[in-house]
Write an enzyme that holds these catalytic residues in place. Structure first.
Site, PDB file in Angstrom:
ATOM      1  N   HIS C  12       0.905  -1.164   0.150  1.00 31.43           N
ATOM      2  CA  HIS C  12      -0.050  -0.028  -0.074  1.00 31.43           C
ATOM      3  C   HIS C  12       1.078   1.290  -0.026  1.00 31.43           C
ATOM      4  CE1 HIS C  12      -0.223  -0.204   4.610  1.00 31.43           C
ATOM      5  NE2 HIS C  12       1.087   0.338   4.285  1.00 31.43           N
ATOM      6  N   HIS C  59      -0.382   5.344   9.444  1.00 25.64           N
ATOM      7  CA  HIS C  59       1.110   5.918   9.432  1.00 25.64           C
ATOM      8  C   HIS C  59       1.142   7.218  10.215  1.00 25.64           C
ATOM      9  CE1 HIS C  59       0.401   3.149   6.001  1.00 25.64           C
ATOM     10  NE2 HIS C  59       1.634   2.584   6.259  1.00 25.64           N
ATOM     11  N   HIS C 197      10.910  -3.651   2.649  1.00 22.55           N
ATOM     12  CA  HIS C 197      11.069  -2.107   2.480  1.00 22.55           C
ATOM     13  C   HIS C 197      11.623  -1.376   4.045  1.00 22.55           C
ATOM     14  CE1 HIS C 197       6.974  -1.737   3.981  1.00 22.55           C
ATOM     15  NE2 HIS C 197       6.930  -0.246   4.011  1.00 22.55           N
ATOM     16  N   GLU C 244       5.434  -4.628   8.496  1.00 21.51           N
ATOM     17  CA  GLU C 244       3.948  -4.510   7.934  1.00 21.51           C
ATOM     18  C   GLU C 244       3.241  -5.733   7.656  1.00 21.51           C
ATOM     19  OE1 GLU C 244       3.596   0.144   6.584  1.00 21.51           O
ATOM     20  OE2 GLU C 244       3.513  -1.531   5.260  1.00 21.51           O
TER      21      GLU C 244
HETATM   22 FE   LIG Z   1       2.654   1.072   5.207  1.00 22.81          FE
END
Ligand SMILES: [Fe+3]
Ligand SMILES: [Fe+3]
Lengths: 149, 290, 290, 149
Positions: C12, C59, C197, C244
């Site tokens: 996302h 976030h 990431h 995540e």
């Molecule tokens: Fe995220």
């Protein structure tokens, strides 16, 4: 199958569950707003105008204007939220709780000093305790019409 | 190492706070209630806890319907007494213990309790009334609470509230967390709220002394069994707001005997009806050397 | 009865939202990524879900450090796209399903998951980018998402985040809750975020294709084993923000096979590097008739 | 015994745990304030004055003024919060992440298009990958001083 609500058979009691919470969302959020002194002043200055700022149902507004806490609860109010209206009016929790029984302030206070309301007959709907629907309102208010308590 | 030395249980009625703040504690209505806490104040003076882990519930004060955490731990340095509609109580700010609180949060979340971490929260009578009962009113010459406080808020306002057993298990996890903290600290854990009361509807004013006293008996002697009592029994027997008593099980679950240690000593027990709409119960349990 | 018909997994990344909103989807950099979702959009047109239970993380948008819920379920009627600092994304408001959400909350809390109930929350790219990827941009003539959405936010910002196993178990409880709801509803559950990431420090830009693809393999074939992977492996192998991926385990835990039903059908699988700093993974699993 | 922090041996990485969160509380809350357009304007008009409204340490303020995100992180900042500063400056997440490596924007972008940074040598402190302390800063910035990457 829907979830159980085993608390629906307790007399004189509305459990504040998710369904009540959804129903009462704006009513309760209105109540929260009264935790700020300036909002209490604005509400007191023009109750109807202040209520009209909230996405409450007309019935919820009427219930607040009437200070009928049982009515407020039926429309989704929760007592800890509704207590902010009482605080605005200078009422104690005992006065607020008592107001929902039909008793006078003195009658309710005396009941509490005497040890409070007995659970006998008040555990299940259909028993004969003083909190059952067939015995409302309580205290002198009840005596007038039913001749018994 | 940090040690849980004792647990304290007490009701937290708003009218008790008002009676203290308005100087009414010696009035005939209130005198027997406050006399019931004379022992406790002396006991606290001797105990000198460094930190109180204080389990309470917010009463639509810090938490509106916008966000309702089942369990919220305060990791802030300071908390202000809330304005619940009558103005804030005239008591000192509450000082937290951010390092210990963060340590507990980390440990307990890793033990699969899904806490909400809170860094900003005004604390209502649920937290300040027990402090007043146990410590008295701090003198103007030294205007502060005598120890740090970690506020731990439990949702008992919107159903479903956590089960008695979930609370009891959480207490165990909290014990493990506290006793793995490096600093030497004397920690107490308090469970507040209850006992029997109902603040709503035609059934308002319900009190059940027998059930309350049996609750105290079982809390002392067989807490794991007591933790199995379902919500509906609290509502039916102790009134819709009697459900607050599940919070006492968190404190009880943090005692040494639950983790295989010796049984706690019952240092004090007190029961009084009424305070406003509520039955007041109070208990002090001390952990014993192994 | 409500039925979970499928689960969807997707990254996302905020830059994906920006690429859509700025009309860059056909640029050489972005074209391969968006082509990877062509199938998914057609599939959704055929599936016509009534409700998406959308697991995502906030976030630092709706939740600051003031309050960090481990698990938060949205029970509101509507949620607005958030201004994350670049202005809100030009996408429709998200409509909730308060009745089903409240039902799930009640069931899952009674199953000892300590949810926070949220009624006011702006939703950030974590929720709106997956909607854009799966449904495309709603036409001005019918400017709304084609189904209701129950937002379910997981804390993966402040450590400790919930364990993979806690997430997997939660998925099971969510399945039980959804499938006990009276109304006939076609429900999908989505797990979003990841894959590898890292957005911070000298190690920023880490990508681990092998680990990611092994994660996809195991998510399909042995999710209960995958759920045992500790946090530290995510951080070490998939970057600090790769954590995540624990959210995908919630969606996977809600599939029929985990509750003893038949294995799901792998309808689609896609993997692409990079979108901005991130490896994009995408998977669609359909439940099969028993 | 204190709780384990098994993530302290990952090179080039700061895990935002409870301790970092406490350290960075006001820095991160300052960042959150930049989600409102009017606050972004006020910050841009006089950064120092705006920072002085917050209970941040002087070091945190200096780190923000220098736009040194690694420095911000060492003082307790979290990237999702710090991203609000980048957004105020009109920077993308890729620009922000890249800025922490020492690489130019183009170097970082090329690394990502090429498949990103390899985990090889970057799993544990003490290995020899490009994210290890002995190889900072990366890219041309590093070549200037060390002659190797
Ligand atoms: Fe995220
Ligand atoms: Fe209470």
């Amino acid at each position: 199958m829907s979830l159980d609500k085993p608390y629906l058979d307790v007399p004189g009691t509305i459990i504040f569950d998710a369904e009540q919470s959804r129903k009462g969302y704006w009513l309760n959020q209105f109540c929260m707003s009264l935790m700020k002194a300036e909002n209490r002043e604005r509400f007191k200055a023009d109750e109807r105008a202040y209520l009209d700022e909230w996405a409450m149902t007309e019935e919820q507004k009427q219930a607040v204007l009437a200070r009928d806490l049982n009515w407020c609860m039926r429309t989704g109010g929760n007592i800890y939220f509704l207590a902010k209206i009482g605080a605005t009016d200078g009422k104690s929790f005992q006065q607020m709780a008592g107001s929902m029984t039909g008793m006078t302030e003195e009658e309710y206070r005396n009941m509490m000093v005497g040890g409070g309301r007995s659970p006998e007959g008040n555990r299940f709907l259909g028993e004969d305790g003083d909190a059952q629907p067939q015995h409302q309102p309580q205290g002198k208010a009840g005596h007038k019409t039913t001749g018994s308590n | 190492m940090a040690k849980i030395t004792a647990s304290v249980y007490t009701s937290h009625v708003p009218a008790i706070g008002a009676a203290i703040d308005l100087g009414k504690t010696q009035e005939p209505y209130w005198q027997p209630l406050f006399a019931g806490y004379d022992f406790s104040k002396e006991w606290e003076k001797a105990q000198k806890p460094d930190v109180v882990f204080l389990v309470f519930n917010d009463h639509a004060t810090a938490f509106s319907l916008d966000m309702i955490p089942t369990f919220a731990i305060g990791t802030a340095a300071e908390y202000q007494p809330a304005d619940e509609g009558w103005g804030p109580r005239p008591v000192p700010a509450v000082h937290g213990h951010p390092a210990l609180a963060a340590h507990i949060a980390q440990s307990v979340i890793q033990d699969d309790f899904d806490l909400t971490i809170v860094n900003k929260m005004d604390v209502d009578h649920g937290l300040t009334v027990p402090l007043s009962l146990m410590f008295g009113q701090p003198p103007q010459s030294d205007y502060r609470w005598p120890c740090k406080v970690i506020p731990f808020a439990v949702n008992v306002v919107q159903y479903p509230v956590p089960s008695g057993n979930r609370c009891f298990q959480l207490g165990k996890a909290i014990r493990k967390a506290i006793e793995s903290f490096d600093e030497d600290l004397n920690v107490q854990i308090w469970g507040t709220g209850g006992m029997s009361h109902q603040l709503q509807g035609p059934r308002a004013g319900l009190i059940n002394k027998d059930w309350d006293n049996r609750f105290l008996d079982r809390l002392i002697a067989e807490p794991a069994e007591l933790a199995k009592v379902p919500h509906i029994e609290y509502v039916r027997e102790a009134g819709s707001e009697g459900i607050e008593l599940v919070m006492w099980l968190i404190a009880r679950g943090a005692m040494a005997d639950v983790a295989g240690g010796p049984a706690p000593k019952v240092v004090y027990r007190f029961f009084h009806v009424p305070a406003s709409n509520t039955a007041v119960g109070h208990l002090i349990l001390e952990n014993q050397p192994a």
